[in-house]
Design a protein around this motif. Structure first.
Motif, mmCIF file in Angstrom:
data_model
loop_
_atom_site.group_PDB
_atom_site.id
_atom_site.type_symbol
_atom_site.label_atom_id
_atom_site.label_comp_id
_atom_site.label_asym_id
_atom_site.label_seq_id
_atom_site.Cartn_x
_atom_site.Cartn_y
_atom_site.Cartn_z
ATOM 1 N N ASP A 1 0.808 -1.221 0.000
ATOM 2 C CA ASP A 1 0.000 0.000 0.000
ATOM 3 C C ASP A 1 0.840 1.269 0.000
ATOM 4 N N PHE A 2 2.140 1.128 0.219
ATOM 5 C CA PHE A 2 2.977 2.304 0.434
ATOM 6 C C PHE A 2 4.085 2.395 -0.616
ATOM 7 N N PRO A 3 4.181 3.517 -1.327
ATOM 8 C CA PRO A 3 5.263 3.679 -2.308
ATOM 9 C C PRO A 3 6.617 3.753 -1.613
ATOM 10 N N THR A 4 7.619 3.260 -2.314
ATOM 11 C CA THR A 4 8.967 3.164 -1.743
ATOM 12 C C THR A 4 9.948 3.994 -2.550
ATOM 13 N N LYS B 1 8.908 14.046 -0.846
ATOM 14 C CA LYS B 1 8.261 13.274 -1.906
ATOM 15 C C LYS B 1 7.230 12.291 -1.362
ATOM 16 N N TYR B 2 7.480 11.790 -0.146
ATOM 17 C CA TYR B 2 6.574 10.827 0.484
ATOM 18 C C TYR B 2 6.166 11.403 1.843
ATOM 19 N N PRO B 3 5.164 12.290 1.892
ATOM 20 C CA PRO B 3 4.917 13.130 3.073
ATOM 21 C C PRO B 3 4.321 12.432 4.286
ATOM 22 N N ARG B 4 3.958 11.174 4.192
ATOM 23 C CA ARG B 4 3.379 10.489 5.349
ATOM 24 C C ARG B 4 4.310 9.407 5.909
ATOM 25 N N ALA B 5 4.810 8.562 5.021
ATOM 26 C CA ALA B 5 5.568 7.404 5.472
ATOM 27 C C ALA B 5 6.260 6.759 4.277
ATOM 28 N N PHE B 6 7.210 5.869 4.557
ATOM 29 C CA PHE B 6 7.801 5.067 3.486
ATOM 30 C C PHE B 6 8.435 3.810 4.074
ATOM 31 N N ASP C 1 -6.026 7.061 6.895
ATOM 32 C CA ASP C 1 -6.322 7.071 5.460
ATOM 33 C C ASP C 1 -6.718 5.699 4.925
ATOM 34 N N GLY C 2 -6.825 4.703 5.815
ATOM 35 C CA GLY C 2 -7.256 3.372 5.407
ATOM 36 C C GLY C 2 -6.134 2.408 5.106
ATOM 37 N N CYS C 3 -4.907 2.890 4.934
ATOM 38 C CA CYS C 3 -3.766 1.999 4.709
ATOM 39 C C CYS C 3 -3.445 1.251 6.002
ATOM 40 N N SER C 4 -2.964 0.029 5.876
ATOM 41 C CA SER C 4 -2.759 -0.784 7.072
ATOM 42 C C SER C 4 -1.449 -1.546 7.015
ATOM 43 N N LEU C 5 -1.003 -1.970 8.198
ATOM 44 C CA LEU C 5 0.191 -2.787 8.364
ATOM 45 C C LEU C 5 -0.179 -4.012 9.186
ATOM 46 N N PRO C 6 0.476 -5.151 8.944
ATOM 47 C CA PRO C 6 0.149 -6.363 9.702
ATOM 48 C C PRO C 6 0.885 -6.411 11.034
ATOM 49 N N ALA C 7 0.452 -7.290 11.910
ATOM 50 C CA ALA C 7 1.171 -7.552 13.156
ATOM 51 C C ALA C 7 2.580 -8.054 12.824
ATOM 52 N N GLY C 8 3.530 -7.694 13.685
ATOM 53 C CA GLY C 8 4.917 -8.108 13.484
ATOM 54 C C GLY C 8 5.766 -7.102 12.751
#
Length: 509
Positions: free
Chosen positions: A45-48, A75-80, A396-403
């Protein structure tokens, strides 16, 4: 008929060993491949940012390349996703809404960072998790009550003046710039020794204490190198390196130093002199609280727990504050207009600074704004990290898994152009009441936030106000243009080659 070499008695063990090693190698390769595929799926979900085929983003962080990090943030204002090698990825965030979601939870500290810190600090407040962390936090919090902090002001004044007397002598004997970071480190060590451990060490004058300061400095750098060098993530590879042997020697230095503090206090308790000292102080210091807790319940505070908490508070109590004061002087030396305004305010409140009361510290509004802007502009603690115990969904609805290992980049948050206008400009007025009212509550996090915020943040602010007030009353500081300052990214952000300042003695008021 002549038998093949595999059938000979001597060749079979080599063949079996080769087959076993080959099978292990293929199994490890398969595990690494599956790990990479899982990470690619989890981070889809996240551009690198562009990734080196072998190093990943390792060199961006390993080379203290803050300009490059700034370009990524723009260029990536939230996270990467940050790749360290091909098979390990962290997730970096620096958006206030992301930070709020992240810090509102109780995920454990990321083992990919803190497992490298444990050999140095043990499992104190920084590294503990769960009920034991809560017990330690609850027991130690009274040591930072306002009534206790008020008693520290005079101690801080004394320690800062010792440093300033040294500077005055140096100024009178040499017409050149002075490297002040080492002096500040010893001054901060002097304060934490007196306040938290009630020990008069004369560490600013007695050079035997220099080894501890230098050891903590080098240990921070080695820990940072392990985090951002994927090869050193493997204990076996790290133990085979020269860096590991140096790491162990430095840990022995800090271990002996803190163990001496504990044993001296226990000796005074057995002799019955400690109770008299507490009555004179009218409060329990940090070490009193820890040892009292151990006496009541050895399971809550074992000998290892005591050692870990002492090492943690020794490191955090002097290293982070010393770095903060160093960067504050750097900012004010670089911006003399703000330095002059702070000095005017301090003179109007303190006069000659022969005494400083608790209430006077609260009146230093512009100086406080400069301190806060330093924390934004430099961010002495660049990152904090957690390992997600449950899936995390951002606003914003993007998610990350446990771990997943998530790093909150405080430096990135404080330099995010979508949050801060002109983030590369040092502007204390950002923190005026009218400019702060509308700011996102998680846009400025020098001491983190949530249940695991910094227990010593008020102590640090008091020390910074006392120190900068006394320094500016006695000296005008300016940078040495022949010795530019470079950042060195460690656990705590430091000047790579020290901070050289021209110190101009001011006439007494």
């Amino acid at each position: 008929m002549e038998s093949s070499w595999l059938e000979t008695h001597w060749a079979r063990p080599f063949y079996l060993a080769f087959s076993f090693c080959l099978a292990l190698g293929l199994l490890q390769a398969a595990k690494l491949y599956l790990r990479r595929q899982r990470l690619l799926r989890d981070l889809r979900d996240f551009p690198t940012p562009p990734v080196h085929w072998y190093h990943g983003h390792q060199k961006v962080f390993h080379n203290d390349n803050f300009d490059k990090i700034g370009e990524i943030i723009e260029k990536y204002p939230r996270a990467f996703p940050c790749w360290i090698g091909r098979f390990q990825a962290f997730f970096f965030i620096y958006d206030p809404d992301y930070a709020k979601t992240f810090l509102s939870r109780t995920d454990p500290k990321s083992q990919y960072l803190y497992k490298f810190i444990i050999p140095t600090l043990g499992k104190g407040l920084i590294n503990l998790e769960g009920p034991k962390w809560f017990q330690h936090r609850r027991l130690l919090t009274p040591g930072f009550h306002f009534n206790v902090l008020k008693t520290y002001v005079d101690i801080m004044i004394c320690s800062v003046n010792i440093m300033l007397d040294k500077w005055e002598k140096l100024c009178s004997t040499q017409d050149t710039s002075i490297e002040v970071a080492d002096h500040i480190n010893l001054m901060a060590l002097d304060i934490i020794m007196k306040c938290a451990f009630s020990q008069e060490t004369n560490c600013q004058i007695n050079s035997t204490h220099d080894v501890y300061v230098k050891a903590t400095f080098e240990l921070s750098r080695i820990i940072y190198q392990r985090v951002y060098n994927f090869l050193y993530h493997h204990d076996m590879i790290f133990k085979l390196s020269p860096l590991s042997r140096r790491f162990e020697k430095l840990n022995q230095v800090t271990r002996r130093y803190t163990e001496n503090i504990i044993q001296e206090r226990k000796k005074s308790i057995r002799a019955g002199t400690n109770q008299d000292n507490i009555q004179k102080r009218k409060y329990q210091d940090f070490l009193d609280i820890v040892l009292s807790a151990q006496a009541k319940d050895g399971e809550i505070f074992s000998d290892i727990d005591v050692q870990s908490e002492v090492k943690t508070f020794m490191f955090a109590g002097h290293d982070t504050t010393a770095s903060s004061l160093t960067w504050l002087l750097y900012c004010l030396a670089q911006h003399p207009e703000h330095q002059d305004r702070c000095r005017e305010e301090i003179r109007a409140i303190l006069g000659d600074g022969s005494s400083i009361s608790w209430d006077q510290l609260a009146e230093m509004s512009y100086t406080t704004m400069c301190i806060k802007e330093m924390f934004r502009f430099i961010s002495p603690i660049p990152t904090i990290s957690r390992e997600l115990s449950q899936p995390l969904t951002f606003p914003d609805g993007c998610s990350l898994p446990a771990g997943m290992n998530v790093f909150l980049s405080i430096w990135g948050l404080h330099h995010n152009p979508t949050v801060w206008k002109n983030p590369k400009v040092f502007d204390p007025l950002r923190f005026s009441p009218e400019n702060s009212d509308q700011r996102h509550p998680h846009a400025f996090l020098p001491f983190s936030a949530g249940p695991r915020n910094c227990i010593g943040q008020q102590f640090a602010m008091v020390e910074l106000k006392v120190a900068i007030a006394l320094i500016l009353l006695r000296f005008e500081v300016s940078l040495d243009p022949t010795k530019p300052v470079a950042f060195m990214n460690c656990v705590v952000l430091k000047p790579k080659h020290g901070l050289y300042l021209h110190l101009k003695k001011l006439p007494e008021c």
